[in-house]
Design a protein around this motif. Structure first.
Motif, mmCIF file in Angstrom:
data_model
loop_
_atom_site.group_PDB
_atom_site.id
_atom_site.type_symbol
_atom_site.label_atom_id
_atom_site.label_comp_id
_atom_site.label_asym_id
_atom_site.label_seq_id
_atom_site.Cartn_x
_atom_site.Cartn_y
_atom_site.Cartn_z
ATOM 1 N N ALA A 126 0.811 -1.224 0.000
ATOM 2 C CA ALA A 126 0.000 0.000 0.000
ATOM 3 C C ALA A 126 0.846 1.275 0.000
ATOM 4 C CB ALA A 126 -0.971 -0.009 1.183
ATOM 5 N N PRO A 127 1.844 1.412 0.890
ATOM 6 C CA PRO A 127 2.671 2.629 0.844
ATOM 7 C C PRO A 127 3.410 2.773 -0.482
ATOM 8 C CG PRO A 127 2.951 1.484 2.933
ATOM 9 C CD PRO A 127 2.209 0.548 2.038
ATOM 10 N N ALA A 128 3.837 1.633 -1.064
ATOM 11 C CA ALA A 128 4.542 1.689 -2.341
ATOM 12 C C ALA A 128 3.622 2.213 -3.440
ATOM 13 C CB ALA A 128 5.064 0.303 -2.714
ATOM 14 N N VAL A 129 2.382 1.725 -3.471
ATOM 15 C CA VAL A 129 1.414 2.175 -4.473
ATOM 16 C C VAL A 129 1.074 3.648 -4.256
ATOM 17 C CG1 VAL A 129 -0.952 1.911 -5.302
ATOM 18 C CG2 VAL A 129 0.436 -0.118 -4.811
ATOM 19 N N LEU A 130 0.907 4.048 -3.009
ATOM 20 C CA LEU A 130 0.611 5.440 -2.702
ATOM 21 C C LEU A 130 1.718 6.353 -3.214
ATOM 22 C CD1 LEU A 130 -1.506 7.200 -1.292
ATOM 23 C CD2 LEU A 130 -0.155 7.000 0.813
ATOM 24 N N CYS A 131 2.946 5.909 -3.021
ATOM 25 C CA CYS A 131 4.100 6.665 -3.506
ATOM 26 C C CYS A 131 4.029 6.832 -5.017
ATOM 27 C CB CYS A 131 5.389 5.949 -3.115
ATOM 28 S SG CYS A 131 6.894 6.775 -3.657
ATOM 29 N N MET A 132 3.699 5.749 -5.718
ATOM 30 C CA MET A 132 3.611 5.778 -7.181
ATOM 31 C C MET A 132 2.535 6.749 -7.660
ATOM 32 S SD MET A 132 4.004 1.853 -8.477
ATOM 33 C CE MET A 132 3.335 0.945 -7.104
ATOM 34 N N ILE A 133 1.423 6.798 -6.926
ATOM 35 C CA ILE A 133 0.301 7.646 -7.333
ATOM 36 C C ILE A 133 0.565 9.123 -7.026
ATOM 37 C CG2 ILE A 133 -2.136 8.175 -6.895
ATOM 38 C CD1 ILE A 133 -2.537 5.187 -6.314
ATOM 39 N N VAL A 134 1.119 9.392 -5.856
ATOM 40 C CA VAL A 134 1.302 10.775 -5.398
ATOM 41 C C VAL A 134 2.320 11.523 -6.256
ATOM 42 C CG1 VAL A 134 2.152 12.203 -3.494
ATOM 43 C CG2 VAL A 134 0.563 10.319 -3.043
ATOM 44 N N MET A 135 3.395 10.861 -6.643
ATOM 45 C CA MET A 135 4.441 11.563 -7.403
ATOM 46 C C MET A 135 3.920 12.241 -8.661
ATOM 47 S SD MET A 135 7.984 9.445 -7.107
ATOM 48 C CE MET A 135 8.678 8.964 -5.529
ATOM 49 N N GLY A 152 5.913 12.325 -2.906
ATOM 50 C CA GLY A 152 5.675 10.885 -2.959
ATOM 51 C C GLY A 152 6.498 10.121 -1.951
ATOM 52 N N ILE A 153 7.779 10.464 -1.852
ATOM 53 C CA ILE A 153 8.667 9.792 -0.899
ATOM 54 C C ILE A 153 8.214 10.066 0.533
ATOM 55 C CG2 ILE A 153 11.012 9.746 0.040
ATOM 56 C CD1 ILE A 153 12.035 10.314 -2.780
ATOM 57 N N ALA A 154 7.941 11.323 0.836
ATOM 58 C CA ALA A 154 7.554 11.694 2.198
ATOM 59 C C ALA A 154 6.262 11.002 2.622
ATOM 60 C CB ALA A 154 7.392 13.215 2.291
ATOM 61 N N ILE A 155 5.238 11.047 1.784
ATOM 62 C CA ILE A 155 3.960 10.434 2.125
ATOM 63 C C ILE A 155 4.093 8.923 2.255
ATOM 64 C CG2 ILE A 155 1.645 9.949 1.200
ATOM 65 C CD1 ILE A 155 1.584 12.815 0.177
ATOM 66 N N ALA A 156 4.916 8.303 1.438
ATOM 67 C CA ALA A 156 5.120 6.854 1.524
ATOM 68 C C ALA A 156 5.720 6.465 2.866
ATOM 69 C CB ALA A 156 6.021 6.390 0.377
ATOM 70 N N PHE A 157 6.730 7.205 3.321
ATOM 71 C CA PHE A 157 7.377 6.871 4.592
ATOM 72 C C PHE A 157 6.455 7.149 5.777
ATOM 73 C CE2 PHE A 157 11.270 6.559 2.204
ATOM 74 C CZ PHE A 157 12.013 5.632 2.915
ATOM 75 N N ILE A 158 5.739 8.249 5.723
ATOM 76 C CA ILE A 158 4.805 8.559 6.812
ATOM 77 C C ILE A 158 3.730 7.476 6.900
ATOM 78 C CG2 ILE A 158 3.033 10.178 7.597
ATOM 79 C CD1 ILE A 158 4.704 12.418 6.267
ATOM 80 N N THR A 159 3.183 7.089 5.752
ATOM 81 C CA THR A 159 2.142 6.063 5.715
ATOM 82 C C THR A 159 2.665 4.723 6.227
ATOM 83 O OG1 THR A 159 1.120 7.144 3.806
ATOM 84 C CG2 THR A 159 0.489 4.860 4.231
ATOM 85 N N TYR A 160 3.848 4.363 5.785
ATOM 86 C CA TYR A 160 4.442 3.085 6.206
ATOM 87 C C TYR A 160 4.623 3.041 7.720
ATOM 88 C CZ TYR A 160 7.549 -0.985 6.173
ATOM 89 O OH TYR A 160 8.114 -2.227 6.387
ATOM 90 N N ALA A 161 5.157 4.130 8.271
ATOM 91 C CA ALA A 161 5.393 4.190 9.719
ATOM 92 C C ALA A 161 4.076 4.117 10.492
ATOM 93 C CB ALA A 161 6.149 5.463 10.064
ATOM 94 N N LEU A 162 3.060 4.839 10.038
ATOM 95 C CA LEU A 162 1.758 4.832 10.725
ATOM 96 C C LEU A 162 1.095 3.459 10.658
ATOM 97 C CD1 LEU A 162 0.234 8.288 9.677
ATOM 98 C CD2 LEU A 162 0.982 7.574 11.966
#
Length: 448
Positions: A392-401, A410-420
């Motif tokens: 899910a975080p990987a896909v979110l990263c792909m979409i946000v960029m 994309g990178i920031a949101i992916a890491f925040i999402t993964y951690a949460l």
């Protein structure tokens, strides 16, 4: 002398094989001398206001590429690697840093320089291995694919296939336009040549359809080879190299402010993991991975890459990184730094081709960008799709960029999402401290 320095016999190669490998890799990555100045100069937007000068970046691209290749050849001498300004990073600098954040070219180069120095310091410490081993594989792959989608939407816009729309945001462009059709055919040719394992497929596709666009058969106004009417202006082939006006023209003041942290983080992150991934891939092909999975001499390669980045910023271009296209040269038998030396020399021989570079229709350059995007995106097959916590975080990263026009978002949101996700699913203890550090820094970057 070369035989003794590179020790061909030990690496089961010879001078002829190394030269062949160097030529092979050069052909697969020669497109960067055209695409890098095209992206950084703002040609995609039809204006150079606030962006880099095309000619200066063309010269800087070649000089930086040659310097980086020579460093790899003589220091990381067991690595047959080609280095040049990285795709994705240059787009981030042009669209995100210069156009989006209002940085001047000097300030953008200052950011690249500082990020390169940080990469150099990290390459000299155990922090390098700690970071590489701490980031989940799915996030690494998602970031790579996200950069690919980011390049794709830029490339499709440049081609004219995708245009802005007041309601749907984007829509289909005028695909009946001759240049759009030629660009589409150029992309198809690149794919076909790749499938047939023809070296230099990108540069062949660009040049073939650029020549067609220059021909005086279209009834369009513009100087062409024959002096008639064509779809694009032909400015010549060879001339004296443009002045590298950005040489030592960097300003680090803005990037060292609070708002510059996200810029530094993104530049460092992309370069670091792009280099690590490329070197690992090439090492597998070259047989440089031992029975325990350890890559031989990777320290020298990482250090050579980071020094190349610093040198590139000083010369006047964006982050220099190792190219995955180097695998083509390895498959051709390249096993030593002699391959890198040949690549560097061949790029230097192209210094005078700036008029040709300025003659290439932007639509056809865009087709090459979309092709490169395909190479980035295809690695998504290795994402752990069965584990939604990872995917899910990987896909979110792909979409946000692409949708926010920002690699850093994309990178920031992916890491925040993964951690949460890890925290709320009760798996926080399995998360590396590096993830928490990056996630916190990402939150801070959105608030400053």
């Amino acid at each position: 002398m070369m035989d003794k320095y590179f020790d061909y016999r030990k690496h089961k190669t010879d001078f002829k094989t190394e030269v062949t490998a160097g030529v092979t890799t050069f052909l697969t990555m020669a497109y960067i001398m055209f695409l890098n100045p095209f992206i950084l100069s703002g040609e995609f937007a039809g204006t150079d206001a606030g962006f880099f000068d095309f000619g200066a970046v063309y010269t800087a691209t070649i000089i930086a590429t040659a310097i980086a290749c020579f460093i790899m050849a003589f220091y990381g001498k067991t690595w047959p690697i080609g280095l040049a300004p990285g795709m994705g990073i240059n787009a981030f600098v042009a669209f995100g840093i210069v156009a989006g954040m209002g940085y001047t070219p000097a300030e953008a180069l200052g950011a690249v320089l500082v990020a390169g120095i940080i990469f150099l310091i990290v390459s000299l410490t155990p922090v390098r291995a700690w970071i590489i081993n701490s980031i989940p594989k799915s996030l690494k792959l998602g970031i790579g694919a996200g950069i690919g989608l980011f390049l794709a939407i830029i490339g499709l816009e440049i081609m004219g296939v995708v245009v802005a729309h007041p309601v749907t945001l984007v829509t289909l462009g005028n695909i009946k336009h001759p240049l759009v059709l030629l660009a589409t055919l150029a992309f198809v040719l690149m794919i076909v040549l790749e499938q047939k394992k023809v070296k230099g497929n990108i540069i062949i596709g660009i040049l073939v359809f650029s020549v067609i666009a220059w021909l005086p058969i279209w009834g369009w106004t513009g100087q062409t080879i024959e002096g008639g009417s064509g779809l694009a202006r032909f400015n010549g082939i060879f001339d004296m190299p443009p002045n590298p006006s950005y040489l030592f023209q960097f300003d680090i003041g803005k990037v060292l402010s609070a708002g510059g942290m996200s810029v530094l983080f993104t530049l460092f992150f992309i370069d670091f993991f792009d280099t690590a991934g490329t070197l690992t891939s090439v090492a597998n092909v070259a047989g440089k991975v031992d029975s325990k999975g350890k890559v031989q001499d990777i320290d020298k390669a990482m250090l050579s890459d980071s020094v190349g980045t610093v040198a590139g910023a000083l010369v006047g271009t964006t982050t220099v990184t190792s190219y995955v296209e180097s695998g083509a040269g390895v498959k051709a038998g390249g096993r030593t730094g002699m391959t890198s030396l040949v690549i560097g020399v061949l790029f230097l021989l192209c210094l005078g081709f700036a008029p040709l570079a300025t003659s290439l229709p932007k639509e056809i350059d865009g087709a090459a960008l979309v092709y490169v995007a395909v190479l980035f995106v295809r690695n998504i097959v290795d994402i752990e799709w069965d584990d939604i916590v990872e995917s899910a975080p990987a896909v979110l990263c792909m979409i946000v960029m692409p949708l926010t026009y920002s690699i850093s978002n994309g990178i920031a949101i992916a890491f925040i999402t993964y951690a949460l996700i890890k925290l709320l699913s009760g798996k926080a203890e399995r998360v590396s401290p590096a993830i928490w550090v990056v996630a916190v820094l990402s939150v801070i970057s959105f608030t400053v």
